[in-house]
Design an enzyme around this catalytic site. Structure first.
Site, mmCIF file in Angstrom:
data_model
loop_
_atom_site.group_PDB
_atom_site.id
_atom_site.type_symbol
_atom_site.label_atom_id
_atom_site.label_comp_id
_atom_site.label_asym_id
_atom_site.label_seq_id
_atom_site.Cartn_x
_atom_site.Cartn_y
_atom_site.Cartn_z
ATOM 1 N N TRP A 102 0.826 -1.209 0.000
ATOM 2 C CA TRP A 102 0.000 0.000 0.000
ATOM 3 C C TRP A 102 0.859 1.258 0.000
ATOM 4 C CZ3 TRP A 102 -4.197 -1.545 -1.836
ATOM 5 C CH2 TRP A 102 -4.720 -2.801 -1.496
ATOM 6 N N ASP A 169 -0.740 7.311 6.516
ATOM 7 C CA ASP A 169 -1.849 6.404 6.219
ATOM 8 C C ASP A 169 -1.984 5.470 7.416
ATOM 9 O OD1 ASP A 169 -3.596 4.460 5.375
ATOM 10 O OD2 ASP A 169 -2.432 3.859 3.611
ATOM 11 N N LYS A 193 -11.447 -1.349 9.158
ATOM 12 C CA LYS A 193 -10.635 -2.230 9.986
ATOM 13 C C LYS A 193 -10.901 -1.990 11.482
ATOM 14 C CE LYS A 193 -7.275 -2.418 6.270
ATOM 15 N NZ LYS A 193 -7.543 -3.762 5.752
#
Length: 357
Positions: A102, A169, A193
């Site tokens: 990511w 992030d 999440k």
């Protein structure tokens, strides 16, 4: 509400009380004879939801009035592009740390908008640890890193010492441990999440870093425009924000972030202890940067991987298959996962070792 031990990496487990309240709202919201899915985002009912969600997030994370809070449609991948659009001036540079898939995708998106300086990469050693000893150029407009890497099970311990605005992030570990928001220029995270369901993301941005890119930014992607409209520039994901608000209420009831952080540490400690003492299993990530959210491990005899997955599923344990690019196993230990589920996984690992060892 179910009999499964849910270790899925996202969309992830939600508390039973949140699911129950969300189901009620989907049928009939506040006795109005309408589902929340049918209620306009311009109604007082949704405006109250949005206000409470922001107030709870500010309280839980200690977010000051120097920062704007946005609840936006979509996920973190959109922010990979939206961050440089807003923070990277034309002809400018930004610094990024490459710690996994990511982070690498964020780098690729940022390169569309300017010169990206990758200060370090963990790719050469399979992203099994977080790079250290790198320097961050002062000439860059901001430094971006990913705090937790779901695929490889690594976590950046502490906050990098950056001489320039810091962007993070936090998609897979936001709200799992205490964070000093004041050290950041911008934090973003997809919700699915620890925060809520898929379909909504949060951006926490310091107001004084906005409006500096000198770019012609489409209104829908311009943080300055979005902050003026209070997450209501366009139709927001009403139901997803409501479920997020419910989850923030639940988190506050658990003793806030300090309370859930202690609980998360107990879960990860229990699982890593079993991994380390096992004769069949071994950890994937370097011990110095093991994630408290995503424990990755493998069988020393990898040909038995599918056998153990079936063995675990027969005991109600789901979602532990590793990412397709990494293999092995990944147990996601997000906030709502009970300690009892981790215990069930540990018992299954022990039983498997007795039978197959």
């Amino acid at each position: 509400m179910n009999n499964k031990h849910n270790f899925n990496p996202g969309p992830a487990i939600l508390p039973a009380s949140v699911l129950e309240a969300a189901a009620d709202a989907a049928r009939d919201y506040m006795g109005k004879g309408l589902s929340l899915l049918e209620i306009s985002h311009r109604t007082p009912e949704f405006e109250a939801i949005l206000v409470e969600a922001e107030e709870l997030l500010r309280e839980l994370m200690g977010i000051s009035s120097d920062y704007a809070v946005l609840f936006l449609s979509g996920g973190a991948s959109q922010q990979f592009a939206q961050v440089p659009l807003n923070l990277l001036p034309i002809g400018g540079q930004a610094a990024y740390l490459d710690t996994g898939v990511w982070a690498s995708k964020a780098i690729d998106e940022a390169r569309v908008y300017g010169d990206i300086h990758v200060v370090a990469s963990g790719k050469e050693y399979g992203y099994r640890r977080i790079p250290t000893g790198f320097s961050i150029p002062n000439a860059c407009s901001y430094f971006h890193y990913t705090s937790n890497n779901t695929i490889y099970g690594t976590e950046t311990i502490g906050v990098p010492n950056a001489p320039i605005p810091l962007v993070c992030d936090m998609s897979s570990d936001i709200l799992s441990q205490e964070v000093d928001v004041s050290k950041y220029a911008l934090i973003y995270a997809s919700a699915q999440k620890n925060m809520g369901p898929a379909g909504v993301s949060v951006v926490i941005v310091k107001k004084d870093v906005l409006g500096r890119s000198n770019r012609d930014i489409p209104n829908i992607f311009d943080y300055s425009i979005l902050t003026k409209n209070g997450s209501l520039y366009n139709t927001p994901p009403v139901y997803a924000i409501y479920v997020t608000m419910l989850n923030l209420r639940w988190l506050k009831e658990q003793g806030g972030i300090a309370g859930i952080a202690a609980y998360n540490l107990a879960k990860s400690t229990l699982l890593y202890r079993e991994i380390d003492q096992s004769n069949l299993f071994e950890g994937r990530a370097d011990e110095s940067c093991r994630s408290r959210m995503n424990a990755t491990f493998v069988l020393k005899a990898p040909e038995h991987t599918q056998d153990f997955l079936a063995f675990a599923e027969a005991r109600g344990i789901v979602g532990i298959a590793g990412h397709r690019s990494a293999g092995g196993f990944r147990a996601s230990l997000y906030n709502a996962l009970p300690l009892e589920s981790v215990s069930a996984l540990v018992v299954a690992m022990q039983e498997y070792e007795r039978l197959r060892g």
